[in-house]
Design an enzyme around this catalytic site. Sequence first.
Site, PDB file in Angstrom:
ATOM      1  N   ASP A 236      45.090 128.357  34.711  1.00 50.88           N
ATOM      2  CA  ASP A 236      44.338 128.194  35.950  1.00 50.88           C
ATOM      3  C   ASP A 236      45.277 127.510  36.945  1.00 50.88           C
ATOM      4  OD1 ASP A 236      42.753 127.376  38.065  1.00 50.88           O
ATOM      5  OD2 ASP A 236      41.083 126.713  36.805  1.00 50.88           O
ATOM      6  N   ASP A 285      43.049 111.671  22.972  1.00 51.42           N
ATOM      7  CA  ASP A 285      42.201 112.822  22.683  1.00 51.42           C
ATOM      8  C   ASP A 285      41.601 112.654  21.294  1.00 51.42           C
ATOM      9  OD1 ASP A 285      42.270 115.896  24.212  1.00 51.42           O
ATOM     10  OD2 ASP A 285      41.168 115.630  22.328  1.00 51.42           O
ATOM     11  N   SER A 287      40.172 115.247  19.572  1.00 48.99           N
ATOM     12  CA  SER A 287      40.162 116.504  18.818  1.00 48.99           C
ATOM     13  C   SER A 287      41.496 116.707  18.112  1.00 48.99           C
ATOM     14  CB  SER A 287      39.890 117.687  19.753  1.00 48.99           C
ATOM     15  OG  SER A 287      41.058 118.055  20.447  1.00 48.99           O
ATOM     16  N   GLU A 314      36.167 105.520  23.975  1.00 50.91           N
ATOM     17  CA  GLU A 314      35.214 104.417  23.829  1.00 50.91           C
ATOM     18  C   GLU A 314      35.594 103.495  22.675  1.00 50.91           C
ATOM     19  OE1 GLU A 314      32.933 107.939  25.555  1.00 50.91           O
ATOM     20  OE2 GLU A 314      34.464 107.614  24.021  1.00 50.91           O
ATOM     21  N   GLU A 331      41.377 115.434  33.452  1.00 50.98           N
ATOM     22  CA  GLU A 331      40.731 116.654  33.933  1.00 50.98           C
ATOM     23  C   GLU A 331      39.421 116.746  33.161  1.00 50.98           C
ATOM     24  OE1 GLU A 331      38.952 119.503  33.739  1.00 50.98           O
ATOM     25  OE2 GLU A 331      40.510 120.906  33.085  1.00 50.98           O
ATOM     26  N   GLU A 340      29.222 119.117  29.908  1.00 51.91           N
ATOM     27  CA  GLU A 340      30.022 118.507  28.842  1.00 51.91           C
ATOM     28  C   GLU A 340      30.025 116.985  28.894  1.00 51.91           C
ATOM     29  OE1 GLU A 340      33.315 121.838  27.555  1.00 51.91           O
ATOM     30  OE2 GLU A 340      33.917 120.346  29.041  1.00 51.91           O
ATOM     31  N   HIS A 530      39.008 128.598  36.485  1.00 50.71           N
ATOM     32  CA  HIS A 530      38.317 128.858  35.209  1.00 50.71           C
ATOM     33  C   HIS A 530      36.899 128.277  35.218  1.00 50.71           C
ATOM     34  CE1 HIS A 530      39.451 124.697  34.229  1.00 50.71           C
ATOM     35  NE2 HIS A 530      38.598 124.760  33.219  1.00 50.71           N
TER      36      HIS A 530
END
Length: 593
Positions: A236, A285, A287, A314, A331, A340, A530
């Site tokens: 994008d 992150d 994930s 957190e 982002e 989300e 996107h």
Amino acid sequence: MSLRLPATHIERPPADEHDVRDESSSEDEDDDQTWDDWVSDSISKRPCKSLFEDKTFDSAQEALAYDETAHGFSLKDVSSRLALDPYQRIRLVNWIRKEHPPSSQAASITGSEDFLKSDEYLKPALEDDPLLQIVPDDSSDSEDEEELDKAEAPKDLTAATRRIAALQRKLQQAKQDLLYYRQFVSERLNLAGLAEEVKKLDDASTTHAAVPLRDDDSHYFQSYAENDIHAVMIQDKVRTATYAKYIMSNPEVFRDAVVMDVGCGTGILSLFAAKSGAKRVFAIDASDIADKAAQIVKDNELDNIITVIRGKVEDIKLPDGFEHVDVIISEWMGYALLYESMLDSVLRARDRFLRPDGGVMAPSQSKMMFALCEAGELFKERIGFWSDIYGFDLSAMAKDVYNEAVVDVVGGETVLSEPVVVKDLYLGTITPKQLDFSSPFTLVSTAERRTKIHAFVLYFDVFFTNTGEPVPEDTEVYIAREGDPILAEVWPVGGRPHQPRRMSTGEPLKGKGRPKVTSFSTGPASVPTHWKQTIFFLREPINAGEGTVVEGLFKCRKSDDNSRELDVEIHYRVREPEETSPGDLIVQLYKVR
């Protein structure tokens, strides 16, 4: 769902309260040892430390008795007085162990203290603490037990009411007990198979009393472990090039700064920040993509600057020597901006880590834009075509489309009003509670001839400032168009280092002059992103001409079913320029998911 109401009605009627239903199971197993007995026996044999002294006792009961005698603090009495649920009780125990308040202060809490809501105090302060696992004994239940043990049916309304109240309290307690036991098993005993067995029992039971544990995060983080979603985002150009331009053309913001990248993904924004002169970058992150991000950082020989931290922002802690950061980049935007709910995490990062005196949020501001949209072609693709399929009427398939927001691209020519701002989010001060909102709107049709308006369209504009301040009110968002140099200007060629343009001097300091603004739009006038646009189809299209006024209320909040989804209500009514009174109020409900 759509409602048509009289013009005088301006709010949706309140929903009826759900009746409390009482259902009972068909049999008891009195002879077997209960789960409650098993847990209690296990915990009662373990040593327990006092809440206020460095003394250890043979059991939790002895420790609690000592605290009550020596310090005048009764955990049971405080929990009962404030009606603490199991999680609040856990927070109270961990708060006392971590913060070491005087016993008099702990005994006099009111229930409104922030720590009773903070996830920080769900983490055990003392490893394997028995006080976090015991189920408090509530002697006040004895009256309910006596009431429920009565075999005869209630003889009058008062007795029936008392019986119903006792049953309701018993049902609520059963729900809380089941929730607590599941938590105990999953976190303390790690019996993975038991969760599946409990689910089978839930499905077979006729009580329907079990409350399944909510997990809005697992699928969300798993989805960001896949390559495809990161390829879509990086490709994008409007998105990635604007972030790159802001970071690479504002060295005064990033030079020697400590930067946090929330939801770093592949780490592309962290790489930009390091190249722009950041002293340290913490890329966060939760994930599995964090593992690849760490490898990417190493492959680009920037692991001396960028540290990838896997976990929820957190929960994570910064390395020793770091308490605050100078810049937070992220982002976080989703469909319709707030889908989300990642912004909640970014705001939590701001409150925990951003330097309070001059820290910069990037982006610093975002605006949700709302307009009338003809959307004729999209209507045909999504709804209209079902009415004639090889001569058959399949229009029943189209009915659910009106209940869901549609994410797609519409052309700029389909927008038939000037857009209005329904939510202006300044990231320096906005709070998570303010992300559920209601906003009035007035849209004036710009259609040159009578036109069917099939939808409302929602998109968002994003702003970055070099000071972190709000943009001036007269700031216009930058609209990227095909062939625009911004879509390629920041990229180095052939592996050579990027040579930034010469920067003008005398940039304004915070609070002095106009900040330097970088921005992009996800609206129909821009090169598609996107995020596309979010379309709300109308069950009753608006027949609008030039000057037709559509006024109403836009409501948006997190869904009760999944906090990462959105529930949207649009209340509107139509008035022609020459009319003094508007038409009926129409209310339509949507899911954004």
